[in-house]
Design a protein around this motif. Structure first.
Motif, PDB file in Angstrom:
ATOM      1  N   LYS A  20      26.615  31.823  13.574  1.00  0.00           N
ATOM      2  CA  LYS A  20      25.946  32.006  14.686  1.00  0.00           C
ATOM      3  C   LYS A  20      25.556  30.622  15.565  1.00  0.00           C
ATOM      4  CE  LYS A  20      23.943  36.545  13.977  1.00  0.00           C
ATOM      5  NZ  LYS A  20      24.440  37.123  15.009  1.00  0.00           N
ATOM      6  N   THR A  21      25.363  30.888  16.706  1.00  0.00           N
ATOM      7  CA  THR A  21      24.679  29.621  17.572  1.00  0.00           C
ATOM      8  C   THR A  21      23.658  30.144  18.248  1.00  0.00           C
ATOM      9  OG1 THR A  21      26.168  29.895  19.302  1.00  0.00           O
ATOM     10  CG2 THR A  21      27.144  28.616  17.597  1.00  0.00           C
ATOM     11  N   ARG A  22      23.373  29.424  19.207  1.00  0.00           N
ATOM     12  CA  ARG A  22      22.007  29.613  20.190  1.00  0.00           C
ATOM     13  C   ARG A  22      22.950  29.489  21.639  1.00  0.00           C
ATOM     14  NH1 ARG A  22      17.413  31.656  18.146  1.00  0.00           N
ATOM     15  NH2 ARG A  22      17.198  30.606  16.335  1.00  0.00           N
ATOM     16  N   PHE A  23      24.403  29.541  21.685  1.00  0.00           N
ATOM     17  CA  PHE A  23      24.935  29.054  22.879  1.00  0.00           C
ATOM     18  C   PHE A  23      25.076  30.340  23.715  1.00  0.00           C
ATOM     19  CE2 PHE A  23      27.120  25.824  20.003  1.00  0.00           C
ATOM     20  CZ  PHE A  23      26.200  25.091  19.971  1.00  0.00           C
ATOM     21  N   GLN A  24      24.435  30.585  24.689  1.00  0.00           N
ATOM     22  CA  GLN A  24      24.586  31.781  25.487  1.00  0.00           C
ATOM     23  C   GLN A  24      25.084  31.773  26.767  1.00  0.00           C
ATOM     24  OE1 GLN A  24      20.368  32.865  25.222  1.00  0.00           O
ATOM     25  NE2 GLN A  24      20.720  34.180  23.371  1.00  0.00           N
ATOM     26  N   ASN A  25      25.198  30.546  27.273  1.00  0.00           N
ATOM     27  CA  ASN A  25      25.869  30.257  28.693  1.00  0.00           C
ATOM     28  C   ASN A  25      26.958  29.395  28.724  1.00  0.00           C
ATOM     29  OD1 ASN A  25      26.078  28.641  31.188  1.00  0.00           O
ATOM     30  ND2 ASN A  25      24.277  29.898  31.789  1.00  0.00           N
ATOM     31  N   LEU A  26      28.212  30.182  28.928  1.00  0.00           N
ATOM     32  CA  LEU A  26      29.713  29.749  28.986  1.00  0.00           C
ATOM     33  C   LEU A  26      29.714  28.414  29.779  1.00  0.00           C
ATOM     34  CD1 LEU A  26      32.506  29.807  27.911  1.00  0.00           C
ATOM     35  CD2 LEU A  26      32.867  31.165  30.017  1.00  0.00           C
ATOM     36  N   PHE A  27      29.140  28.431  30.903  1.00  0.00           N
ATOM     37  CA  PHE A  27      29.376  26.962  31.746  1.00  0.00           C
ATOM     38  C   PHE A  27      28.813  25.774  31.310  1.00  0.00           C
ATOM     39  CE2 PHE A  27      27.156  24.475  34.921  1.00  0.00           C
ATOM     40  CZ  PHE A  27      28.119  24.213  35.902  1.00  0.00           C
ATOM     41  N   TYR A  28      27.553  25.992  30.569  1.00  0.00           N
ATOM     42  CA  TYR A  28      26.759  24.691  29.779  1.00  0.00           C
ATOM     43  C   TYR A  28      27.794  24.389  28.648  1.00  0.00           C
ATOM     44  CZ  TYR A  28      22.983  25.581  32.861  1.00  0.00           C
ATOM     45  OH  TYR A  28      21.982  25.612  34.060  1.00  0.00           O
ATOM     46  N   LEU A  29      28.115  25.494  27.978  1.00  0.00           N
ATOM     47  CA  LEU A  29      28.923  25.287  26.684  1.00  0.00           C
ATOM     48  C   LEU A  29      30.143  24.547  26.903  1.00  0.00           C
ATOM     49  CD1 LEU A  29      29.605  25.557  23.704  1.00  0.00           C
ATOM     50  CD2 LEU A  29      30.352  27.864  24.181  1.00  0.00           C
ATOM     51  N   TRP A  74      32.334  35.391  22.143  1.00  0.00           N
ATOM     52  CA  TRP A  74      30.945  36.199  22.561  1.00  0.00           C
ATOM     53  C   TRP A  74      30.951  37.407  21.809  1.00  0.00           C
ATOM     54  CZ3 TRP A  74      26.967  34.989  25.112  1.00  0.00           C
ATOM     55  CH2 TRP A  74      25.917  36.023  25.680  1.00  0.00           C
ATOM     56  N   ASN A  75      29.535  37.381  21.026  1.00  0.00           N
ATOM     57  CA  ASN A  75      29.458  38.796  20.289  1.00  0.00           C
ATOM     58  C   ASN A  75      28.434  39.620  20.860  1.00  0.00           C
ATOM     59  OD1 ASN A  75      26.823  37.628  20.044  1.00  0.00           O
ATOM     60  ND2 ASN A  75      27.145  36.865  17.964  1.00  0.00           N
ATOM     61  N   GLY A  76      28.236  39.338  22.157  1.00  0.00           N
ATOM     62  CA  GLY A  76      27.321  40.303  22.864  1.00  0.00           C
ATOM     63  C   GLY A  76      25.994  39.674  22.960  1.00  0.00           C
ATOM     64  N   GLN A  77      25.648  38.591  22.327  1.00  0.00           N
ATOM     65  CA  GLN A  77      24.404  37.871  22.523  1.00  0.00           C
ATOM     66  C   GLN A  77      24.530  36.646  22.724  1.00  0.00           C
ATOM     67  OE1 GLN A  77      22.106  39.311  19.140  1.00  0.00           O
ATOM     68  NE2 GLN A  77      21.548  41.182  19.960  1.00  0.00           N
ATOM     69  N   GLU A  78      25.474  35.952  22.014  1.00  0.00           N
ATOM     70  CA  GLU A  78      25.719  34.524  21.970  1.00  0.00           C
ATOM     71  C   GLU A  78      27.155  34.075  21.582  1.00  0.00           C
ATOM     72  OE1 GLU A  78      24.145  34.024  17.279  1.00  0.00           O
ATOM     73  OE2 GLU A  78      22.795  33.690  18.827  1.00  0.00           O
ATOM     74  N   TYR A  79      27.639  33.006  21.733  1.00  0.00           N
ATOM     75  CA  TYR A  79      28.884  32.624  21.468  1.00  0.00           C
ATOM     76  C   TYR A  79      28.644  32.043  20.124  1.00  0.00           C
ATOM     77  CZ  TYR A  79      30.507  32.925  26.275  1.00  0.00           C
ATOM     78  OH  TYR A  79      30.855  33.471  27.471  1.00  0.00           O
ATOM     79  N   GLU A  80      29.574  32.701  19.099  1.00  0.00           N
ATOM     80  CA  GLU A  80      29.598  32.143  17.724  1.00  0.00           C
ATOM     81  C   GLU A  80      30.621  31.673  17.441  1.00  0.00           C
ATOM     82  OE1 GLU A  80      29.075  36.073  15.315  1.00  0.00           O
ATOM     83  OE2 GLU A  80      31.014  36.572  15.882  1.00  0.00           O
ATOM     84  N   LEU A  81      30.753  30.554  16.549  1.00  0.00           N
ATOM     85  CA  LEU A  81      31.991  29.741  16.297  1.00  0.00           C
ATOM     86  C   LEU A  81      32.528  30.641  15.240  1.00  0.00           C
ATOM     87  CD1 LEU A  81      33.186  26.874  16.551  1.00  0.00           C
ATOM     88  CD2 LEU A  81      31.802  26.321  14.637  1.00  0.00           C
ATOM     89  N   VAL A  82      34.010  30.756  15.556  1.00  0.00           N
ATOM     90  CA  VAL A  82      34.931  31.452  14.588  1.00  0.00           C
ATOM     91  C   VAL A  82      35.983  30.478  14.063  1.00  0.00           C
ATOM     92  CG1 VAL A  82      36.317  33.681  14.152  1.00  0.00           C
ATOM     93  CG2 VAL A  82      34.430  33.686  15.771  1.00  0.00           C
TER      94      VAL A  82
END
Length: 131
Positions: free
Chosen positions: A8-17, A57-65
């Motif tokens: 899990k991460t706190r990355f929610q914005n693709l543009f900023y990621l 994207w898991n529906g809430q944030e970008y998780e690292l897989v």
């Protein structure tokens, strides 16, 4: 046999990621999410061994897989996440502050690994003098 780890991460914005990965010179590409109900894009970080890293994207944030057995980055996964998170935070601060009129005037990566960010905003309102 592959064993994928979902972190899990706190990355929610693709543009900023994406901006954070660019700032770190990490090559990546967008890929449509495999989840039918999602219109979000995922980010893939290719590795030469074919076991790519994915921000999904898991529906809430970008998780690292990632399959930890095939990690090929130049630093441990914890350091990788910390570096991305630090750059992501800086990009969020810059992007969101620009929406309220601030402009970045200095972004410096320090020798100790920290970043210095200086923003400024000018007040363009007319000065009205009363007599």
């Amino acid at each position: 046999m592959s064993h994928f780890t979902h972190m899990k991460t706190r990355f929610q914005n693709l543009f900023y990621l994406e901006k954070a990965l660019n700032r770190l010179n990490i090559n990546h590409e967008e890929k449509a999410s495999s989840k039918v109900e999602s219109s979000n894009m995922n980010l893939i970080i290719p590795q030469s061994n074919g076991y790519d890293i994915e921000f999904a994207w898991n529906g809430q944030e970008y998780e690292l897989v990632v399959d930890m057995s095939y990690w090929e980055q130049p630093y441990p996964i914890e350091s990788f996440i910390d570096k991305v998170a630090q750059q992501y935070a800086g990009e969020v601060i810059i992007g969101e502050s620009q929406k309220t009129g601030f402009q970045p005037i200095k972004y410096q990566q320090n020798a100790d690994g920290s970043n210095t960010l200086v923003l400024e905003r000018w007040n363009n309102e007319k000065i009205i003098q009363s007599v």
